[in-house]
Structure formats: C-alpha cells, structure tokens
Design a protein around this motif. Structure first.
Motif, PDB file in Angstrom:
ATOM      1  N   VAL A 154       0.867  -1.179   0.000  1.00 52.87           N
ATOM      2  CA  VAL A 154       0.000   0.000   0.000  1.00 52.87           C
ATOM      3  C   VAL A 154       0.899   1.223   0.000  1.00 52.87           C
ATOM      4  CG1 VAL A 154      -1.714   1.321   1.308  1.00 52.87           C
ATOM      5  CG2 VAL A 154      -1.863  -1.187   1.208  1.00 52.87           C
ATOM      6  N   ASP A 155       0.674   2.132  -0.954  1.00 57.31           N
ATOM      7  CA  ASP A 155       1.564   3.293  -1.081  1.00 57.31           C
ATOM      8  C   ASP A 155       0.782   4.600  -1.008  1.00 57.31           C
ATOM      9  OD1 ASP A 155       3.019   5.514  -2.613  1.00 57.31           O
ATOM     10  OD2 ASP A 155       4.597   4.002  -2.447  1.00 57.31           O
ATOM     11  N   PHE A 156       1.130   5.427  -0.013  1.00 56.18           N
ATOM     12  CA  PHE A 156       0.657   6.799   0.080  1.00 56.18           C
ATOM     13  C   PHE A 156       1.892   7.674   0.320  1.00 56.18           C
ATOM     14  CE2 PHE A 156      -3.372   4.683   1.157  1.00 56.18           C
ATOM     15  CZ  PHE A 156      -4.237   5.371   0.323  1.00 56.18           C
ATOM     16  N   THR A 157       2.704   7.819  -0.720  1.00 58.74           N
ATOM     17  CA  THR A 157       3.925   8.616  -0.584  1.00 58.74           C
ATOM     18  C   THR A 157       3.756   9.934  -1.344  1.00 58.74           C
ATOM     19  OG1 THR A 157       4.922   7.353  -2.424  1.00 58.74           O
ATOM     20  CG2 THR A 157       5.407   6.627  -0.168  1.00 58.74           C
ATOM     21  N   ARG A 158       4.483  10.112  -2.420  1.00 60.30           N
ATOM     22  CA  ARG A 158       4.364  11.344  -3.197  1.00 60.30           C
ATOM     23  C   ARG A 158       4.862  11.087  -4.620  1.00 60.30           C
ATOM     24  NH1 ARG A 158       9.007  11.954  -0.058  1.00 60.30           N
ATOM     25  NH2 ARG A 158      10.895  12.506  -1.228  1.00 60.30           N
ATOM     26  N   GLN A 216       6.545   6.133  -8.210  1.00 62.95           N
ATOM     27  CA  GLN A 216       6.890   5.421  -9.451  1.00 62.95           C
ATOM     28  C   GLN A 216       7.950   4.355  -9.184  1.00 62.95           C
ATOM     29  OE1 GLN A 216       6.563   8.733  -9.104  1.00 62.95           O
ATOM     30  NE2 GLN A 216       5.702   9.684 -10.936  1.00 62.95           N
ATOM     31  N   ARG A 217       8.940   4.703  -8.409  1.00 65.99           N
ATOM     32  CA  ARG A 217       9.992   3.747  -8.059  1.00 65.99           C
ATOM     33  C   ARG A 217       9.434   2.619  -7.207  1.00 65.99           C
ATOM     34  NH1 ARG A 217      12.856   7.039  -5.666  1.00 65.99           N
ATOM     35  NH2 ARG A 217      12.641   6.492  -3.469  1.00 65.99           N
ATOM     36  N   HIS A 218       8.538   2.950  -6.300  1.00 69.61           N
ATOM     37  CA  HIS A 218       7.949   1.939  -5.427  1.00 69.61           C
ATOM     38  C   HIS A 218       7.115   0.931  -6.212  1.00 69.61           C
ATOM     39  CE1 HIS A 218       8.242   4.281  -1.355  1.00 69.61           C
ATOM     40  NE2 HIS A 218       9.412   4.029  -1.907  1.00 69.61           N
ATOM     41  N   ILE A 219       6.363   1.417  -7.194  1.00 66.76           N
ATOM     42  CA  ILE A 219       5.535   0.496  -7.992  1.00 66.76           C
ATOM     43  C   ILE A 219       6.414  -0.506  -8.725  1.00 66.76           C
ATOM     44  CG2 ILE A 219       3.927   0.303  -9.927  1.00 66.76           C
ATOM     45  CD1 ILE A 219       2.842   3.069  -9.131  1.00 66.76           C
ATOM     46  N   LYS A 220       7.468  -0.025  -9.352  1.00 63.88           N
ATOM     47  CA  LYS A 220       8.381  -0.925 -10.077  1.00 63.88           C
ATOM     48  C   LYS A 220       9.032  -1.921  -9.122  1.00 63.88           C
ATOM     49  CE  LYS A 220       9.514   2.277 -13.834  1.00 63.88           C
ATOM     50  NZ  LYS A 220      10.568   3.078 -14.485  1.00 63.88           N
ATOM     51  N   THR A 221       9.445  -1.431  -7.965  1.00 66.56           N
ATOM     52  CA  THR A 221      10.077  -2.311  -6.977  1.00 66.56           C
ATOM     53  C   THR A 221       9.117  -3.407  -6.541  1.00 66.56           C
ATOM     54  OG1 THR A 221      11.508  -0.530  -6.167  1.00 66.56           O
ATOM     55  CG2 THR A 221      11.145  -2.384  -4.692  1.00 66.56           C
ATOM     56  N   ALA A 222       7.863  -3.041  -6.288  1.00 65.73           N
ATOM     57  CA  ALA A 222       6.874  -4.016  -5.845  1.00 65.73           C
ATOM     58  C   ALA A 222       6.601  -5.059  -6.919  1.00 65.73           C
ATOM     59  CB  ALA A 222       5.577  -3.308  -5.455  1.00 65.73           C
ATOM     60  N   PHE A 273       3.164   0.918 -16.033  1.00 65.85           N
ATOM     61  CA  PHE A 273       2.993   0.017 -14.889  1.00 65.85           C
ATOM     62  C   PHE A 273       1.985  -1.086 -15.212  1.00 65.85           C
ATOM     63  CE2 PHE A 273       3.967   4.120 -12.463  1.00 65.85           C
ATOM     64  CZ  PHE A 273       5.326   3.889 -12.544  1.00 65.85           C
ATOM     65  N   ARG A 274       0.982  -0.748 -16.006  1.00 67.88           N
ATOM     66  CA  ARG A 274      -0.002  -1.751 -16.414  1.00 67.88           C
ATOM     67  C   ARG A 274       0.674  -2.854 -17.232  1.00 67.88           C
ATOM     68  NH1 ARG A 274      -3.965   1.431 -18.657  1.00 67.88           N
ATOM     69  NH2 ARG A 274      -5.315   1.360 -16.845  1.00 67.88           N
TER      70      ARG A 274
END
Length: 265
Positions: free
Chosen positions: A72-76, A81-87, A109-110
C-alpha cells in the motif's frame, strides 16, 4: 492471511492505512516504510504499542525480508513510481493511493504488471462516496453536457488538479462528446481565474487548511443547474475502499486504474 506493507506509513493516509489493516479481519501488517522515524516501532504511532514493526527506509529490503502479498503506497509523486516498479519486480501487488502520475506512467505500470500476471490497483480516490459521485456525474453528463468541476483539498496536497477531478473529467468527456462550452470571446482579467481547461470543461482547484478532500460537479442546462458533491470530512472515509481493494487485488492478474472498476464490476 493477506500480508501488507505500507509505504509512507507515517503520513496522514499512511497512519490511517496501518490502523485499518491491523483491524481488518484476515489481514496482517508486516512492514512500514517511511523516510522519518526509521528504527522506531510503527505501533507507537498508531496506538498499538504491542505491534513491534520497525519503520524502515529501504522498501526493496523490506519486501525481501517480509515477503508481503500487497504494498500500500501513500507517498508522493517522484517516489511512488519507483515503489511500484520495486513491488511488481518483487512479485508484490501494488495498491496505490498516491496521485500525480501521468497516463504514460500508468500504462507502463499496467504493462509491467501484465508481464508478471500480477494484480494491482492505482486509485485516485478510495472513498466509495467519491466513486459514486463520478458514476452519477457521468450519467448526468449525457443530459447536461455543460459542466465545471471544483475540487477542494488541504493545503499540503502537492498536485493539482486532484486525481479524482481528472478521473471525473475523463469519465464525463467519454460520454458527452465534443462540446463548445462558454463564451468563445471571453477573456481572463487575472490569468488562470477560469481554471484549467480539460477537453472544453473547466477544473478549479482550491487549497486551504481545514479541508480534507471535497469535490463538486456543477452542470448547467436551460433554466436549471444540477450539482453533485462529495465530502470526505476525515481520512477514515478512505479506509473501507482501501480494505476492499487489498482483498480484490489478490484475485487479479492485471493492474487496474480506478477503484470503481472493482466496485462496480
């Protein structure tokens, strides 16, 4: 048991997310990531001192260590963007509430999730009432094509217009067709006073302390107006939708943009 990590855990939405996950049946908070208070227990910040999960700064390391099902990401913007790729690269399903990404990034990302056959969600808004507002506004636009959107948020929000306003405008534009709206010869005595132009409709962004998340969609017709409004008066309003999203992505093999695609399917 669905295991979840929250990134941006010490932000206002992050803290609410941690509380909601801890309370939700069949879910377990297994990690908290933030740039602040690293090494301190997240339990002390959410009123659960018995939860001994240490706040970490390295998302990739946390995902390796605890092997969660969901991030779950609520950053900025710029971080998410980096977090989505990492996940996705770690085989972890992203559930993203951070806004400010453009269409090209979302499509990237899709495609990345599709390659891994991994479920995920990017949601401009998790409040179920806000999703109903968009749905009702889309129906109204078939009969009232002249529309303006006013969105109001707290003064710490970084992006404007809000992701919800953009999502509303996209949905309205898809059904109303090409419309010439307003006076063609109008001019602004103060630059920007008429708001942003999205496919012919205007979006106005208000940022003030004391607000949380609010939006009004105003339609004009012959001798009448129609207003559809939603107000989130606390961040708890987003939590039922977040918990629903975490459950639903477990059964997806692709990334979805907009919680309404899971709610109204």
């Amino acid at each position: 048991m669905i295991k979840a990590v929250v990134a941006g855990a010490l932000g206002k939405m992050g803290l609410e997310s941690c509380k909601a996950i801890v309370k939700a049946e069949g879910m377990q908070l297994v990690g908290a990531v933030d740039s602040k208070e690293i090494g301190h227990s997240i339990g002390t910040f959410i009123g659960q001192p018995d939860i001994n999960i240490v706040v970490a700064g390295d998302l990739e390391q946390v995902l390796r260590d605890v092997k969660p099902d969901v991030l779950v990401d609520f950053t900025r913007p710029g971080v998410v963007q980096r977090h989505i790729k990492t996940a996705i690269n770690a085989g972890v399903r992203p559930v993203i509430g951070t806004t400010g990404m453009n269409t090209a990034e979302i499509e990237e990302f899709r495609q990345l999730a599709a390659q891994r056959r991994l479920g995920g969600l990017i949601a401009p808004n998790f409040a179920i009432g806000a999703l109903l507002m968009i749905k009702f506004a889309t129906e109204a636009a078939k009969f009232f094509p002249h529309v303006e959107i006013i969105e109001l948020h707290h003064d710490q929000k970084m992006d404007a217009p809000s992701g919800t306003a953009v999502k509303t405008a996209e949905s309205v534009a898809a059904v109303r067709g090409q419309i010439s709206q307003g006076m063609p010869s109008e001019f602004e005595k103060i630059a920007g006073v008429r708001g942003g132009n999205f496919d012919g409709m205007r979006i106005h962004s208000i940022r003030l302390p004391g607000l949380v998340a609010h939006q009004e969609v105003i339609f004009g017709g012959l001798g009448q107006t129609l207003s559809i409004r939603h107000d989130s008066i606390s961040r708890e309003s987003f939590m039922p939708g977040l918990i629903l999203a975490i459950r639903r992505v477990m059964n997806l093999d692709h990334l979805v943009y907009g919680l309404e695609n899971l709610l109204f399917e």
